[in-house]
Structures are given as structure tokens and as C-alpha cells.
Design a protein around this motif. Structure first.
Motif, PDB file in Angstrom:
ATOM      1  N   PHE A  66       0.849  -1.186   0.000  1.00 37.16           N
ATOM      2  CA  PHE A  66       0.000   0.000   0.000  1.00 37.16           C
ATOM      3  C   PHE A  66       0.886   1.238   0.000  1.00 37.16           C
ATOM      4  N   TRP A  67       0.566   2.168  -0.862  1.00 37.50           N
ATOM      5  CA  TRP A  67       1.478   3.266  -1.171  1.00 37.50           C
ATOM      6  C   TRP A  67       1.712   4.230  -0.020  1.00 37.50           C
ATOM      7  N   TRP A  68       0.739   4.374   0.885  1.00 30.50           N
ATOM      8  CA  TRP A  68       0.884   5.309   2.009  1.00 30.50           C
ATOM      9  C   TRP A  68       0.494   4.568   3.282  1.00 30.50           C
ATOM     10  N   PRO A  69       1.461   3.948   3.949  1.00 32.00           N
ATOM     11  CA  PRO A  69       1.154   3.131   5.127  1.00 32.00           C
ATOM     12  C   PRO A  69       0.353   3.897   6.175  1.00 32.00           C
ATOM     13  N   ALA A  70      -0.531   3.196   6.836  1.00 34.75           N
ATOM     14  CA  ALA A  70      -1.403   3.807   7.840  1.00 34.75           C
ATOM     15  C   ALA A  70      -0.589   4.458   8.951  1.00 34.75           C
ATOM     16  N   GLU A  71      -1.067   5.605   9.396  1.00 38.78           N
ATOM     17  CA  GLU A  71      -0.473   6.347  10.509  1.00 38.78           C
ATOM     18  C   GLU A  71       0.932   6.870  10.213  1.00 38.78           C
ATOM     19  N   SER A  72       1.329   6.862   8.969  1.00 37.09           N
ATOM     20  CA  SER A  72       2.668   7.346   8.632  1.00 37.09           C
ATOM     21  C   SER A  72       2.598   8.756   8.057  1.00 37.09           C
ATOM     22  N   GLU A  73       3.709   9.470   8.149  1.00 35.26           N
ATOM     23  CA  GLU A  73       3.798  10.803   7.571  1.00 35.26           C
ATOM     24  C   GLU A  73       3.992  10.692   6.058  1.00 35.26           C
ATOM     25  N   TRP A  74       3.701  11.804   5.366  1.00 33.24           N
ATOM     26  CA  TRP A  74       3.873  11.821   3.911  1.00 33.24           C
ATOM     27  C   TRP A  74       5.311  11.497   3.528  1.00 33.24           C
ATOM     28  N   ALA A  75       6.259  11.956   4.322  1.00 30.48           N
ATOM     29  CA  ALA A  75       7.672  11.710   4.020  1.00 30.48           C
ATOM     30  C   ALA A  75       8.020  10.226   4.085  1.00 30.48           C
ATOM     31  N   ARG A  77       6.025   7.766   2.946  1.00 31.11           N
ATOM     32  CA  ARG A  77       5.240   7.018   1.964  1.00 31.11           C
ATOM     33  C   ARG A  77       6.148   6.104   1.141  1.00 31.11           C
ATOM     34  N   LEU A  78       5.547   5.144   0.469  1.00 31.60           N
ATOM     35  CA  LEU A  78       6.296   4.237  -0.397  1.00 31.60           C
ATOM     36  C   LEU A  78       6.235   4.651  -1.863  1.00 31.60           C
ATOM     37  N   GLU A  81       1.930   8.081  -5.460  1.00 30.48           N
ATOM     38  CA  GLU A  81       0.555   7.759  -5.786  1.00 30.48           C
ATOM     39  C   GLU A  81       0.431   6.241  -5.812  1.00 30.48           C
ATOM     40  N   PRO A  82      -0.777   5.712  -5.817  1.00 35.56           N
ATOM     41  CA  PRO A  82      -0.940   4.257  -5.814  1.00 35.56           C
ATOM     42  C   PRO A  82      -0.172   3.573  -6.945  1.00 35.56           C
ATOM     43  N   GLY A  83       0.413   2.445  -6.577  1.00 31.08           N
ATOM     44  CA  GLY A  83       1.250   1.681  -7.490  1.00 31.08           C
ATOM     45  C   GLY A  83       2.700   1.773  -7.046  1.00 31.08           C
ATOM     46  N   THR A  84       3.152   0.829  -6.219  1.00 28.58           N
ATOM     47  CA  THR A  84       4.497   0.895  -5.656  1.00 28.58           C
ATOM     48  C   THR A  84       5.466  -0.006  -6.413  1.00 28.58           C
ATOM     49  N   GLY A  85       6.746   0.255  -6.201  1.00 27.80           N
ATOM     50  CA  GLY A  85       7.785  -0.582  -6.788  1.00 27.80           C
ATOM     51  C   GLY A  85       8.913   0.234  -7.384  1.00 27.80           C
ATOM     52  N   GLN A  86      10.142  -0.061  -6.950  1.00 21.63           N
ATOM     53  CA  GLN A  86      11.337   0.583  -7.493  1.00 21.63           C
ATOM     54  C   GLN A  86      12.426  -0.464  -7.680  1.00 21.63           C
ATOM     55  N   LEU A  87      13.173  -0.332  -8.750  1.00 19.35           N
ATOM     56  CA  LEU A  87      14.271  -1.258  -9.002  1.00 19.35           C
ATOM     57  C   LEU A  87      15.322  -1.127  -7.903  1.00 19.35           C
ATOM     58  N   HIS A 115      14.839   8.201 -23.164  1.00 19.78           N
ATOM     59  CA  HIS A 115      14.268   8.760 -21.939  1.00 19.78           C
ATOM     60  C   HIS A 115      14.324   7.695 -20.852  1.00 19.78           C
ATOM     61  N   ALA A 116      15.232   7.899 -19.901  1.00 21.69           N
ATOM     62  CA  ALA A 116      15.479   6.901 -18.862  1.00 21.69           C
ATOM     63  C   ALA A 116      14.666   7.138 -17.598  1.00 21.69           C
ATOM     64  N   GLY A 117      13.779   8.130 -17.607  1.00 21.68           N
ATOM     65  CA  GLY A 117      12.899   8.339 -16.463  1.00 21.68           C
ATOM     66  C   GLY A 117      13.595   9.010 -15.295  1.00 21.68           C
ATOM     67  N   GLY A 118      13.667   8.294 -14.173  1.00 28.09           N
ATOM     68  CA  GLY A 118      14.221   8.881 -12.959  1.00 28.09           C
ATOM     69  C   GLY A 118      13.203   9.709 -12.199  1.00 28.09           C
ATOM     70  N   ASP A 119      11.923   9.475 -12.443  1.00 29.60           N
ATOM     71  CA  ASP A 119      10.865  10.280 -11.839  1.00 29.60           C
ATOM     72  C   ASP A 119      10.415   9.696 -10.503  1.00 29.60           C
ATOM     73  N   GLU A 120      10.123  10.573  -9.555  1.00 31.14           N
ATOM     74  CA  GLU A 120       9.477  10.216  -8.285  1.00 31.14           C
ATOM     75  C   GLU A 120      10.136   9.021  -7.590  1.00 31.14           C
ATOM     76  N   ILE A 121      11.417   9.136  -7.358  1.00 32.92           N
ATOM     77  CA  ILE A 121      12.147   8.108  -6.614  1.00 32.92           C
ATOM     78  C   ILE A 121      11.900   8.357  -5.126  1.00 32.92           C
ATOM     79  N   ILE A 122      11.222   7.438  -4.474  1.00 33.90           N
ATOM     80  CA  ILE A 122      10.765   7.645  -3.104  1.00 33.90           C
ATOM     81  C   ILE A 122      11.647   6.862  -2.128  1.00 33.90           C
ATOM     82  N   PRO A 123      12.278   7.544  -1.172  1.00 32.57           N
ATOM     83  CA  PRO A 123      13.176   6.868  -0.226  1.00 32.57           C
ATOM     84  C   PRO A 123      12.519   5.720   0.526  1.00 32.57           C
ATOM     85  N   GLY A 124      11.244   5.895   0.923  1.00 27.36           N
ATOM     86  CA  GLY A 124      10.579   4.871   1.722  1.00 27.36           C
ATOM     87  C   GLY A 124      10.521   3.520   1.044  1.00 27.36           C
TER      88      GLY A 124
END
Length: 335
Positions: A66-75, A77-78, A81-87, A115-124
Motif C-alpha cells: 500500500f502506497w501510504w502506510p497507515a499512521e505514517s507521515e507523507w515523508a 510514503r512508499l 501515488e498508488p502503485g508501488t515498486g522501485q528497481l 528517456h530513462a525516467g528517474g521520476d518520483e524516486i521515493i526513499p521509503g
């Protein structure tokens, strides 16, 4: 469906009827070139790769969580927006699969860019992986992970005689050096803004507003970007002459979360034409004044030409205005 990695599409697509074969791609590329359109896909990575986990679960972190774990801060998040996964930059298998994808994409699309992307790389998302947790606990950093990923893919793309295109997430990292830029500002050039968000039970709508106006309507990049907003944007504003030379151009963007063929034409046209005129011809006259009035007349007529060609472009003015040039301006044409 990529010849070297067929399972990515076969297992990760929405359905067998939603696959593009190499022959399909060749047809699209050829059709585009015949009509003056260059087709350049974005193969986004390392983020937005959750579908890759169906074929290769070992190379994708936080997939299908789930992209935004319950009770967690926005910072924390995984994903943004919905749809998680990073190489996973630490897994050697990541680069073997990715290089196969890159090689096939370069062979299918003749453009000099990749175009290699690199968009919205989320630390979580990376932090959710045990191997990355161990790396970080030993004084490794998230920036080093990104640097490793870029350094493991960028040279390979360049070796295939392609200029690499990244989103600003890569450009703004202090340890990754990429110079020329293409501008695509969410404040001016995002055509899907202002239509509300697509996530459910969004607290931005609760409590209800006291009036019908104002606000972003739940759209993170709202309000709606009018053609005037797009036309008004100077992509080199505030830059030095040396910095301006690094700006290759600009692009409007329309994302597919809330757009499909039923609304494609009306979302793009004629607003994209406003950007085209600004970048090709400028948005000021010889005296330095913005050319809103004459631009409106041109765009209004251009919109009717598109409609006559079967393109469902959005109307800009009542028909009366095109029959009475200048009479719909705020300043009378005789003054």
C-alpha cells in the motif's frame, strides 16, 4: 513486448489485448514520421516499476505494497501515488534486465534520445528492502544508491549512441551531474491538472468548501492550466545567458491516470499549440509586449482547422468572436 524480456509484458501487462509487439511499434514509429511526429518512449526507472516484479520479484523493492502506510507521515510514503515498486540498485540482476530493456528500446525507436525516467524516486520504498536497510545501516546513503543506479546505466545508454533524458529528480541530486535540460513545469505545462485527484477517500474534500471557487479541487497540481497560463510561461525566465543555452526546449505533459482516447484530443488541443507558438516564435511582439490578443485569434482559427480535420480540440471562444475579429478582446481594437 520486448524480444529480450518478453515476460515483462506477458506477465506485467493489464491483459493480452494491451500489448505492443515489435511490429506494432514499427507501425507507430513509421506512421509518426510520415506525419511529422517523432515517437520517443519513456522507460521509467528506477521508480514506477512495480509491474516488473511480476516477472522479476527479486529486483523490485516494495512491490504491491500500500502506497501510504497507515499512521505514517507523507515523508514515509512508499510512492507518490498508488502503485508501488522501485528497481533495487544493489541487486546485480537489476542491471542485466534493464540493459536488455534498454537495448531493445534503442533498436525499436530510432530517435537519438533515450528517456530513462528517474521520476518520483521515493526513499521509503528503498528503505523497505532488507538489503538496502543493511546498506544504510553501514553509513550508506540514499544519494549513493541513486548515484550507483545512474552510473550503472548511463554509460551503457551513451555507448548505444543515445543522449539520455532524465526527470529533474536526477538533475537535482548533488552527486549526479547532467547539464542540458528540457522544461516541463507542473505549474504551467501539465495538461491533466485541475481535474481532481484519482485517489479515493481523499481528505482534501472533507470538510466541503464554503464556496465553489478557488482551491485545487483535490488535484496536486491544480488549478487547470489554461492556454493563457501556458502561453505566458517563459522557460528561460531568471536564467543567465549561459544557463539559457543549456535549455534545449520544453514539453507539455498529459498523464494517463485520468486520460484515455475518449478525452485525449480535448485535453491536448489547442493548449499544446500555445506552447508550440511560444517556443517556436516567442510570446512577445517587437516592443516586448505579450501577444495575447493576436494569439487568441490565431489559436481560435487554428482550433477550427483541427476540428475540420477530425481532431476534437477544445473551443476557446464563441463562434461570434471568430466572425468579429478583435471584438472579444478586453481592449477595443481601435484603441
Amino acid at each position: 513486448m520486448l524480444p529480450s524480456e518478453p515476460d515483462l509484458a506477458a506477465k506485467g501487462s493489464y491483459g493480452s489485448e494491451m500489448l505492443y509487439s515489435p511490429a506494432d511499434v514499427a507501425t507507430i514509429v513509421r506512421f509518426g514520421l510520415d506525419h511529422g511526429v517523432r515517437v520517443l518512449p519513456e522507460i521509467d526507472s528506477p521508480a514506477h516499476t512495480g509491474s516488473w516484479a511480476v516477472a522479476y520479484p527479486d529486483i523490485v523493492t516494495c512491490a504491491n505494497m500500500f502506497w501510504w502506510p497507515a499512521e505514517s507521515e507523507w515523508a514515509d510514503r512508499l510512492a507518490s501515488e498508488p502503485g508501488t515498486g522501485q528497481l533495487n540498485p544493489l541487486n546485480p540482476n537489476t542491471y542485466q534486465v534493464l540493459k536488455n530493456v534498454i537495448g531493445d528500446a534503442v533498436a525499436l525507436f530510432p530517435e537519438p534520445f533515450y528517456h530513462a525516467g528517474g521520476d518520483e524516486i521515493i526513499p521509503g520504498c528503498w528503505k523497505a528492502d532488507p538489503a538496502i536497510q543493511s546498506f544504510l545501516s553501514e553509513n550508506g546513503t540514499l544519494s549513493q544508491l541513486l548515484e550507483k543506479f545512474v552510473n550503472s546505466t548511463f554509460p551503457y545508454i551513451v555507448s548505444l549512441n543515445r543522449t539520455v533524458v532524465y526527470w529533474e529528480d536526477i538533475l537535482l541530486d548533488a552527486n549526479v551531474k547532467v547539464d542540458p535540460a528540457i522544461v516541463s513545469s507542473s505549474e504551467f505545462y501539465y495538461l491533466d491538472c485541475g481535474h481532481g485527484g484519482f485517489v479515493g477517500n481523499d481528505s482534501q474534500y472533507d470538510p466541503p468548501p464554503t464556496s465553489g471557487g478557488g482551491g485545487n479541487g483535490g488535484s496536486w497540481c491544480g488549478p487547470f492550466k489554461t492556454w493563457q497560463t501556458i502561453y505566458n510561461y517563459d522557460i528561460a525566465y531568471g536564467l543567465t545567458p549561459a544557463e539559457t543555452k543549456l535549455v534545449l526546449g520544453g514539453e507539455v505533459a498529459l498523464w494517463s491516470e485520468q486520460a484515455d482516447p475518449t478525452v485525449l484530443d480535448v485535453r491536448i488541443w489547442p493548449r499544446a499549440s500555445a506552447m508550440a507558438e511560444t517556443l517556436w516564435s516567442g510570446n512577445r511582439d517587437e516592443s516586448g509586449k505579450k501577444r495575447y490578443a493576436e494569439a487568441m485569434d490565431r489559436l481560435h482559427e487554428w482550433r477550427h482547422r483541427m476540428v475540420n480535420k477530425g481532431i476534437k480540440a477544445e473551443p476557446l471562444q464563441p463562434l461570434w468572436c471568430i466572425k468579429n475579429p478583435g471584438m472579444c478582446n478586453t481592449v477595443h481594437p481601435s484603441t
